[in-house]
Design an enzyme around this catalytic site. Structure first.
Site, PDB file in Angstrom:
ATOM      1  N   TYR A 139       0.830  -1.205   0.000  1.00 18.01           N
ATOM      2  CA  TYR A 139       0.000   0.000   0.000  1.00 18.01           C
ATOM      3  C   TYR A 139       0.865   1.256   0.000  1.00 18.01           C
ATOM      4  O   TYR A 139       0.681   2.166  -0.816  1.00 18.01           O
ATOM      5  CB  TYR A 139      -0.921  -0.024   1.231  1.00 18.01           C
ATOM      6  CG  TYR A 139      -1.555   1.306   1.578  1.00 18.01           C
ATOM      7  CD1 TYR A 139      -2.491   1.900   0.729  1.00 18.01           C
ATOM      8  CD2 TYR A 139      -1.226   1.982   2.756  1.00 18.01           C
ATOM      9  CE1 TYR A 139      -3.067   3.132   1.043  1.00 18.01           C
ATOM     10  CE2 TYR A 139      -1.803   3.194   3.084  1.00 18.01           C
ATOM     11  CZ  TYR A 139      -2.726   3.771   2.227  1.00 18.01           C
ATOM     12  OH  TYR A 139      -3.297   4.981   2.536  1.00 18.01           O
TER      13      TYR A 139
HETATM   14  N1  LIG Z   1      -7.893   6.889   6.933  1.00 18.50           N
HETATM   15  C1  LIG Z   1      -6.602   7.071   7.166  1.00 18.50           C
HETATM   16  O1  LIG Z   1      -6.125   6.952   8.300  1.00 18.50           O
HETATM   17  C2  LIG Z   1      -5.666   7.450   6.046  1.00 18.50           C
HETATM   18  C3  LIG Z   1      -4.305   7.622   6.354  1.00 18.50           C
HETATM   19  C4  LIG Z   1      -3.424   7.962   5.330  1.00 18.50           C
HETATM   20  C5  LIG Z   1      -3.909   8.181   4.051  1.00 18.50           C
HETATM   21  N2  LIG Z   1      -5.235   8.007   3.775  1.00 18.50           N
HETATM   22  C6  LIG Z   1      -5.699   8.241   2.401  1.00 18.50           C
HETATM   23  O2  LIG Z   1      -6.831   9.091   2.454  1.00 18.50           O
HETATM   24  C7  LIG Z   1      -7.747   8.748   1.427  1.00 18.50           C
HETATM   25  C8  LIG Z   1      -9.122   8.465   2.021  1.00 18.50           C
HETATM   26  O3  LIG Z   1      -9.031   7.370   2.923  1.00 18.50           O
HETATM   27  P1  LIG Z   1     -10.301   6.801   3.691  1.00 18.50           P
HETATM   28  O4  LIG Z   1      -9.821   6.230   4.972  1.00 18.50           O
HETATM   29  O5  LIG Z   1     -11.388   7.820   3.679  1.00 18.50           O
HETATM   30  O6  LIG Z   1     -10.670   5.569   2.734  1.00 18.50           O
HETATM   31  P2  LIG Z   1     -12.092   5.005   2.221  1.00 18.50           P
HETATM   32  O7  LIG Z   1     -11.818   3.622   1.726  1.00 18.50           O
HETATM   33  O8  LIG Z   1     -13.141   5.199   3.250  1.00 18.50           O
HETATM   34  O9  LIG Z   1     -12.426   5.956   0.979  1.00 18.50           O
HETATM   35  C9  LIG Z   1     -11.862   5.780  -0.306  1.00 18.50           C
HETATM   36  C10 LIG Z   1     -12.987   5.790  -1.323  1.00 18.50           C
HETATM   37  O10 LIG Z   1     -12.413   5.690  -2.648  1.00 18.50           O
HETATM   38  C11 LIG Z   1     -13.318   4.962  -3.439  1.00 18.50           C
HETATM   39  N3  LIG Z   1     -12.585   4.432  -4.621  1.00 18.50           N
HETATM   40  C12 LIG Z   1     -11.597   3.505  -4.604  1.00 18.50           C
HETATM   41  N4  LIG Z   1     -11.186   3.257  -5.864  1.00 18.50           N
HETATM   42  C13 LIG Z   1     -11.908   4.061  -6.681  1.00 18.50           C
HETATM   43  C14 LIG Z   1     -11.942   4.259  -8.087  1.00 18.50           C
HETATM   44  N5  LIG Z   1     -11.147   3.551  -8.924  1.00 18.50           N
HETATM   45  N6  LIG Z   1     -12.832   5.151  -8.612  1.00 18.50           N
HETATM   46  C15 LIG Z   1     -13.650   5.847  -7.786  1.00 18.50           C
HETATM   47  N7  LIG Z   1     -13.671   5.699  -6.435  1.00 18.50           N
HETATM   48  C16 LIG Z   1     -12.811   4.810  -5.885  1.00 18.50           C
HETATM   49  C17 LIG Z   1     -13.854   3.881  -2.523  1.00 18.50           C
HETATM   50  O11 LIG Z   1     -15.099   3.354  -2.964  1.00 18.50           O
HETATM   51  C18 LIG Z   1     -13.950   4.624  -1.185  1.00 18.50           C
HETATM   52  O12 LIG Z   1     -15.271   5.101  -0.957  1.00 18.50           O
HETATM   53  C19 LIG Z   1      -7.125   7.574   0.685  1.00 18.50           C
HETATM   54  O13 LIG Z   1      -6.406   8.091  -0.422  1.00 18.50           O
HETATM   55  C20 LIG Z   1      -6.165   6.977   1.694  1.00 18.50           C
HETATM   56  O14 LIG Z   1      -5.102   6.288   1.058  1.00 18.50           O
HETATM   57  C21 LIG Z   1      -6.123   7.643   4.740  1.00 18.50           C
END
Ligand SMILES: NC(=O)c1ccc[n+]([C@@H]2O[C@H](COP(=O)([O-])OP(=O)(O)OC[C@H]3O[C@@H](n4cnc5c(N)ncnc54)[C@H](O)[C@@H]3O)[C@@H](O)[C@H]2O)c1
Length: 305
Positions: A139
């Site tokens: 990841y």
């Molecule tokens: N939650 C955390 O602690 C955290 C930490 C570091 C980075 N991030 C980053 O922040 C962002 C949001 O994370 P989150 O925790 O809200 O994740 P999440 O999984 O709740 O949200 C991501 C969304 O992206 C959508 N998605 C995935 N592939 C897709 C595609 N090809 N086309 C359209 N939609 C698509 C999914 O359906 C999902 O609803 C991500 O980029 C994640 O890598 C999150």
């Protein structure tokens, strides 16, 4: 302003979309409701938003009349070895390359959600942005690839991109695979909670409202090409965080140790001086307050069901 928020049905993206709308901006949500967790939960997250069902890895993104793209869509979570890896490549690397291509062509700024996972076992704590990236999960490797792609599009096509490295975000709507969410659910159900490894792993936990605020501020004021850590101020170990949630909930958690998960780092601690100095952002929510909000949300959800 009119903004596209990708991943608008997700944990952070849905709350970012709502904050932008509340501030008077036009919000075009994009999400394809992947099965990374229950799509019905994503439908509930997105209930207050207008979300177009577009799979960014293969369908076009129309940026006509758009002032900026918040690119949060991704396959998130460090448990990314093995058969699931192609999903990470598709939903992170390929989808991001296509978003960057569209944004570069349209001359639109992108704020890209990256991750503390790009640091791996970091060379220094607190970790500044110029620490050598050496991710230990597939990841983290895909998120680092997204950062490099953004830079390549900046150099090659003049793309205006800003990278935010979120550190373990928590709060209402947290993803079901994440630590606090699983602890809340085990406390509510009275089930045994499996702790990976010793429980001594620690994190710069970041409240979702603070992360959203940093993200909006970065779109509005960050210089092109900036890279910022977005991390909570209080570091806590898993065991300390469990003790805090036990106190908040008034319940005790039955725990069992299992093997440490591959790809999970022992520690994250954000150095946020760069974003504080440049944009005046710093985390404001204490872990106690943030976990209280998360507990209210999790217990309210169970009560409603
Ligand atoms: N939650 C955390 O602690 C955290 C930490 C570091 C980075 N991030 C980053 O922040 C962002 C949001 O994370 P989150 O925790 O809200 O994740 P999440 O999984 O709740 O949200 C991501 C969304 O992206 C959508 N998605 C995935 N592939 C897709 C595609 N090809 N086309 C359209 N939609 C698509 C999914 O359906 C999902 O609803 C991500 O980029 C994640 O890598 C999150």
């Amino acid at each position: 302003m009119r903004y596209v928020v990708t991943g608008a049905a997700g944990f952070i993206g849905s709350q970012l979309g709502e904050a932008l709308a509340a501030a008077g901006h036009g919000v075009v949500g994009v999400d394809c409701f992947t099965d990374s967790y229950d799509p019905a939960e994503k439908e509930r997250n997105a209930a207050a938003l207008d979300v177009s069902r577009i799979d960014l890895a293969e369908e076009p993104l129309d940026l006509d009349g758009v002032d900026g793209v918040f690119h949060l869509a991704a396959q998130a979570g460090v448990r990314s070895f093995g058969d699931v890896f192609p999903l990470y490549v598709r939903r992170n690397v390929l989808a991001t390359q296509r978003v960057l291509e569209a944004a570069a062509a349209a001359g639109v700024r992108v704020v890209l959600a990256s991750s503390s996972s790009i640091y791996g076992e970091a060379e220094a704590y607190p970790t500044p942005e110029d620490a050598e990236p050496r991710p230990i999960s597939p990841y983290g490797i895909t998120k680092l690839a997204c950062e490099h792609l953004a830079r390549a599009y900046a150099v090659g096509f003049g793309l205006d991109a800003v990278v935010l490295r979120y550190f373990t975000v928590y709060g209402p709507r947290q993803r079901p695979d994440m630590f606090f969410r699983r602890v809340c659910e085990a406390l509510l159900a009275g089930t045994t909670f499996e702790i990976y490894g010793s429980g001594g792993q620690s994190r710069s936990f970041t409240y979702v409202g603070d992360a959203v605020e940093a993200t909006v501020t970065a779109m509005e004021r960050a210089p092109a090409g900036a890279v910022y850590n977005v991390g909570g101020g209080e570091e806590a170990s898993m065991l300390e965080a469990i003790a805090l949630l036990e106190r908040i909930s008034g319940r005790s958690l039955d725990t069992r140790r299992i093997d440490a998960a591959r790809g999970d780092v022992a520690r994250t601690k954000a150095d946020v001086s760069r974003i504080r100095d440049a944009l005046g952002w710093e985390p404001r929510t204490s872990l106690d307050d943030g976990l209280s909000a998360m507990w209210s949300w999790a217990s309210g959800k169970v009560a409603a069901a």
